[in-house]
Design an enzyme around this catalytic site. Structure first.
Site, PDB file in Angstrom:
ATOM      1  N   GLU A  57       0.811  -1.223   0.000  1.00 42.33           N
ATOM      2  CA  GLU A  57       0.000   0.000   0.000  1.00 42.33           C
ATOM      3  C   GLU A  57       0.840   1.266   0.000  1.00 42.33           C
ATOM      4  OE1 GLU A  57      -3.036   0.280  -0.597  1.00 42.33           O
ATOM      5  OE2 GLU A  57      -4.186  -1.405   0.217  1.00 42.33           O
TER       6      GLU A  57
ATOM      7  N   GLU B 220      -4.070 -10.507  -0.253  1.00 45.31           N
ATOM      8  CA  GLU B 220      -4.912 -10.447   0.943  1.00 45.31           C
ATOM      9  C   GLU B 220      -6.329 -10.758   0.489  1.00 45.31           C
ATOM     10  OE1 GLU B 220      -4.513  -6.665   3.054  1.00 45.31           O
ATOM     11  OE2 GLU B 220      -2.358  -6.667   2.666  1.00 45.31           O
TER      12      GLU B 220
HETATM   13  C1  IPT Z   1      -5.171  -3.772   3.667  1.00 45.08           C
HETATM   14  C2  IPT Z   1      -3.759  -3.655   4.168  1.00 45.08           C
HETATM   15  O1  IPT Z   1      -2.844  -4.024   3.176  1.00 45.08           O
HETATM   16  C3  IPT Z   1      -3.501  -4.488   5.383  1.00 45.08           C
HETATM   17  O2  IPT Z   1      -2.280  -4.092   5.953  1.00 45.08           O
HETATM   18  C4  IPT Z   1      -4.621  -4.352   6.363  1.00 45.08           C
HETATM   19  O3  IPT Z   1      -4.696  -3.016   6.778  1.00 45.08           O
HETATM   20  C5  IPT Z   1      -5.900  -4.708   5.707  1.00 45.08           C
HETATM   21  O4  IPT Z   1      -6.140  -3.868   4.639  1.00 45.08           O
HETATM   22  C6  IPT Z   1      -7.089  -4.554   6.614  1.00 45.08           C
HETATM   23  O5  IPT Z   1      -6.959  -5.157   7.831  1.00 45.08           O
HETATM   24  S1  IPT Z   1      -5.479  -2.305   2.757  1.00 45.08           S
HETATM   25  C7  IPT Z   1      -7.211  -2.066   2.621  1.00 45.08           C
HETATM   26  C8  IPT Z   1      -7.463  -0.629   2.281  1.00 45.08           C
HETATM   27  C9  IPT Z   1      -7.809  -2.923   1.585  1.00 45.08           C
END
Ligand code: IPT
Length: 949
Positions: A414, A494
């Site tokens: 990010e 993710e």
């Molecule tokens: C995403 C991040 O990469 C991760 O570090 C964590 O914050 C997660 O979200 C949520 O728990 S970024 C999100 C804006 C999709």
């Protein structure tokens, strides 16, 4: 320039470090001396970058640790923000309030002539200025990166004094905006490394595997001036003298390394001055078209994102705890880890080699807070930050390059996009052409090798697979790029946000990963909750005295803060098993989905009795007839022998054929009601016995965090487009339920009729200020001494939105622990879209153990398909369509109001809810909402309950 402009302070410097910095190199085991400086240090803290008051007395602190986790908050408190910087976005400046600590320790030393000495720090947050014997030796930035300073000129015989000043905030903080606690301090090891004259400064052993011959090839790169260097691999009978900085050594037949069969070989490299030992694994990582291959086979990543986290120690590495976590991952069939969002302690990487994981190693880089300023001045695209970016990438790749588990390098997380990221990628491509580069933010694939996304719904995966990009207006101009992306491998770095109760719909994701050709799997967000132990609870963001925080968003793991697996982990384990089972009419299909390794290490049992299944190679399936026995044996796949991560008998997969079992018929007829029974039904037609009372209708549940949050799209009301990146997300489930006032249902008795053989009550339930209602009919009768309740709930047509559940709630007196036995699904809680780990059996437990202690109290404990429930004073049998049940010491509104389970009041009542339906769980706390198949729309329901009281 005006005369009062402050001079450039080190905290605003963009320089990646100063002083006599040693070029980045591997973390190696050597026979050269290493002096650990971990232990008690003198410590004092000041409020600004000017540092503590020189006259202030010294206190002591443990190194490694974070000062904000010291007892009694004596050095301040931790702070949690996700995306936001905790200060104005004004790079490279940070606020004047900048907690700054001085650390000091002395140590005796005897430098030897001709040797050099490096001070190695593995992790200091965020900027350290290092002095030895009153001389400045350098500054160190990059909180989770190793850095070495050559301190030879400053060391002296006898007592030496090392001073480290640590600033919590620095320009480098702008590059370290990961979603986690802000935890300043020296939190990893500090050591002095002896570098012998003529030693081996660095080594890189790349162990390639030839797919055709099955031979291993060692490509060795050495940094030394002292040849020859003898390389030996005793197990392979290899001993080779190397006379040049690079060498290629063919070692004959080897067993390859994989996450499933993590075969390692010990390698020694020695010259006249130093001996280095490392463990290598032979494997070949390649990308061919849209296929990402290891040893010629397509990867299937069944992964998790892993932060460094310990509930007492924060990001301080605890080897035993970390290893226990990795073993738990292996036991949950997880085969891949993304190091989010920085390299972990180097020993963890060695554990991944040994236990077997496909690893994406990630650089310590995130500038997410610039997103809130429309990415203006994002360091990722600002030439002034280029050196800092390149320094970071070199330091993380060089440190970890020898590890076979690493199958890709990730630039960070990010951080928008820009030339500095592209430069990092170019540096890796030049340095290590054998491992692909990952970075999710390179959406158009301009400088990375893997197409990566986060929290993409399944339709988005299908779109990408077909070369179609997001349908939102801002992406339209790049639509043409997407056809090219469909020629590349894809992952979700993710997905399935494991916050609170959930995630739902893992099965659908796994099916998409397994069928869409470019997709290789993904990494669930995330492994563990980051709650900090505080007395009788685990604290999250808003539990500290900070001006703002992101609350419980820091608790979004498959494992609770204390390390307990959550129901989500069991669900994931069942879905991603490498040995899936399917049973149809007693025919069992077994498949081996492992990358590597046959099934000879496994035992197959039916209700605990072993039966034979032919040994299957990866990719093979077999069909066998289940042995005789009951209608639906519980079939398990278990480990035959102990492994490094689980004992013999550990269960990889559980399956059962359920389709055949018919619901028990509803008993017919009615006998004259006994006086005792008739007396138990009150004037409203409700049961009012000493051991059980009710029921009332409930349509509400204590919202899960997936129910409460609404930043992502929903499939409700045709807003599916929102899930594809277009459209407005719409209200949360909790908002929908509260708007309908499902938590405030009022009851009116329409009628109660008593005859000799039955009592019939009709109740109308409706929310205030609404003309939508549900009529509930309760018919009490007696058959064979059993009290029978036939209940039906019928809504009128004025309901417009989803319900949380359709349940009947009874209450029981709570006089202490309540033993429970049930015949139904278990052992864990399960919901319509998160039920893969559940099977039908007789289970027993204690009522309080039926609820998961999520960081924030919320809906928990539902178990579908109840046949029979046995409590000390109540036996309940279900007939006809089977409801699920939950049993909890608090009602939904009490649960919904609590921020921690420790706040829940003492209870004198158990609440037993029998649900004919529950809305799905989804993963909308950060990702798509409940899939349409799991929506609970207003509907009618029926219950047939037999009671013995
Ligand atoms: C995403 C991040 O990469 C991760 O570090 C964590 O914050 C997660 O979200 C949520 O728990 S970024 C999100 C804006 C999709």
């Amino acid at each position: 320039m005006s005369s009062n402009t402050p001079a450039i302070h080190p905290v605003t410097s963009l320089a990646p470090g100063t002083g006599h910095r040693v070029p980045p190199r591997s973390y190696l085991r050597t026979d050269a001396d290493v002096l650990s400086l971990n232990g008690q240090w003198k410590f004092k803290l000041g409020p600004t970058a000017a540092g503590p008051d020189a006259d202030a007395p010294w206190e002591t602190i443990e190194v490694p640790s974070h000062w904000v986790l010291a007892a009694d908050d004596r050095y301040g408190q931790p702070w949690y923000t996700n995306i936001e910087y905790p200060f104005p976005v004004d790079p490279p400046f940070v606020p004047d309030d900048n907690p700054t600590a001085d650390y000091q320790r002395s140590f005796p030393f005897s430098p030897r002539p001709g040797h050099r000495y490096y001070l190695r720090t593995q992790g200091i947050e965020s900027l350290a200025i290092i002095r030895l014997n009153d001389a400045e030796v350098g500054t160190v930035a990059g909180s989770r990166l190793a850095q070495e300073l050559d301190i030879t000129e400053h060391l002296r015989e006898g007592d030496n004094i090392l001073d480290i000043r640590v600033h919590q905030w620095s320009a480098h903080t702008y590059l370290e905006d990961q979603d986690q606690w802000w935890l300043p301090g020296i939190f990893r090891d500090v050591e002095i490394l002896t570098r012998p004259d003529g030693g081996i400064e660095d080594v890189w052993v790349r162990a390639d595997f030839d797919l055709v011959t099955g031979h291993g090839i060692l490509d060795v790169e050495l940094r030394t001036e002292n040849f020859p260097v003898t390389l030996s691999v005793p197990e392979l009978g290899v001993t080779e003298e190397i006379d040049a900085p690079t060498a290629r050594i063919e070692v004959g037949k080897v067993q390859p390394w994989s996450a499933d069969v993590p075969r390692l070989y010990d390698v020694t490299l020695a010259n006249s001055a130093e001996t280095i030992t490392l463990r290598t694994g032979f494997r070949r990582v390649e990308i061919r078209g849209a296929q990402w291959l290891v040893n010629g086979k397509k990867l299937r990543l069944r992964g998790v994102n892993r932060h460094e986290f310990h509930p007492e120690k924060g990001r301080v590495f605890d080897a035993a705890d970390a290893r226990a976590g990795l073993c738990l991952m292996k036991r949950a069939n997880i085969n891949a880890i993304r190091f989010s969002h920085y390299p972990p302690h180097p020993e963890l990487v060695a554990m991944c080699d040994e236990l077997g994981f496909w690893v994406i190693d990630e650089c310590d880089l995130e500038t997410h807070g610039f997103w809130l300023c429309d990415w203006r001045d994002n360091p990722s695209d600002d030439p002034r930050w280029r050196d800092a970016y390149l320094d970071r990438v070199e330091r993380f790749v060089e440190r970890d390059k020898n590890h076979p588990c690493i199958i890709a390098w990730s630039l960070g997380n990010e951080s928008g996009t820009g030339a500095n990221l592209a430069a990092m990628s170019a540096w890796i491509h030049a340095r290590d052409p054998h491992r692909p580069v990952h970075y999710e933010g390179d959406h158009e694939g301009s400088y990375t090798d893997i197409v990566s996304r986060m929290y993409l719904p399944i339709e988005g995966m299908e779109d990408l697979s077909q070369g179609v990009g997001p349908r939102s207006p801002e992406h339209l101009e790049s639509a043409g790029r997407y056809a090219a992306l469909a020629q590349r491998p894809m992952i979700q770095c993710e997905y399935a946000h494991a916050m609170g109760n959930g995630p739902g719909a893992l099965r659908e994701y796994e099916a998409a990963f397994s069928t869409l050709p470019q997709w290789h799997g993904g990494f669930v967000w995330e492994w563990r909750d980051h709650g900090l132990a505080r007395g009788d609870f685990y604290a999250y963001g808003s539990d500290f005295d900070q001006d703002f925080s992101d609350g419980s968003f820091v608790c979004d793991g498959l494992v609770l803060s204390d390390g307990t697996p959550s129901p989500g982990l069991h669900d994931l384990a069942a879905i991603i098993t490498p040995i899936p089972l399917e049973i149809h009419q007693r025919q069992l299909t077994v498949t081996n989905l492992r990358h590597d390794g046959d099934t000879s290490d496994l035992v197959f049992n039916a209700d605990g009795l072993p039966f034979d299944v032919p040994v299957l190679l990866p990719g093979e399936s077999a069909v066998v007839e289940l042995p005789g026995g009951r209608w639906s044996p519980v079939v398990t796949v278990e480990l035959k022998e102990d492994t490094a991560w689980a004992p013999a008998g550990h269960v990889l997969t559980t399956a059962q054929e359920l389709a055949e079992e018919q619901p028990s018929p509803v008993p017919r007829g009615a006998e004259p009601l006994s006086t005792a029974t008739a007396a138990r039904i009150d004037a409203d037609g409700l049961l009012a016995s000493a051991t059980l009372a009710g029921p009332r209708l409930t349509l509400y549940r204590a919202p899960t965090e997936n129910d409460r949050l609404s930043g992502f799209g929903t499939y409700l009301e045709g807003s599916v487009e929102a899930t594809r990146g277009a459209g407005v997300p719409g209200p949360s489930n909790a908002e929908r339920w509260h708007a309908q006032r499902l938590h405030l249902l009022r009851r009116r008795v329409l009628s109660v009729t008593r005859t000799d053989t039955e009592i019939l009550a009709v109740h109308r339930y409706a929310p205030p200020s609404s003309d939508a209602w549900v009529d509930v009919t309760l018919r009490w009768r007696e058959v064979d001494g059993q009290l029978l309740l036939d209940a039906a709930a019928v809504p009128n047509s004025r309901w417009k939105d989803i319900w949380a559940r359709l349940g009947l709630e009874f209450t029981l007196p709570n006089t202490g622990p309540l033993p429970v036995r049930w015949y139904g699904t278990g052992p864990g809680e399960n919901y319509p879209d998160a039920c893969a780990a559940a099977f039908v059996d007789e289970f027993a437990g204690e009522a309080s153990g039926l609820i998961t202690d999520y960081a924030v109290p919320q809906e928990s404990g539902h178990r579908a398909d109840l046949r029979r429930l046995t409590l000390p004073d109540v036996e309940l049998t279900t007939y006809g369509p089977r409801p699920g049940f939950s049993l909890r010491a608090h009602d939904e509104r009490t649960v919904a109001a609590a921020r921690h389970s420790s706040e829940l009041p003492e209870s004198d009542t158990w609440h037993l809810v029998l649900d004919v339906a529950q809305h799905g769980i989804g993963t909308r706390s950060c990702g798509p909402d409940v899939l349409p198949a799991y929506h609970l729309r207003p509907r009618s329901g029926e219950w047939h309950l037999g009671l013995r009281l």
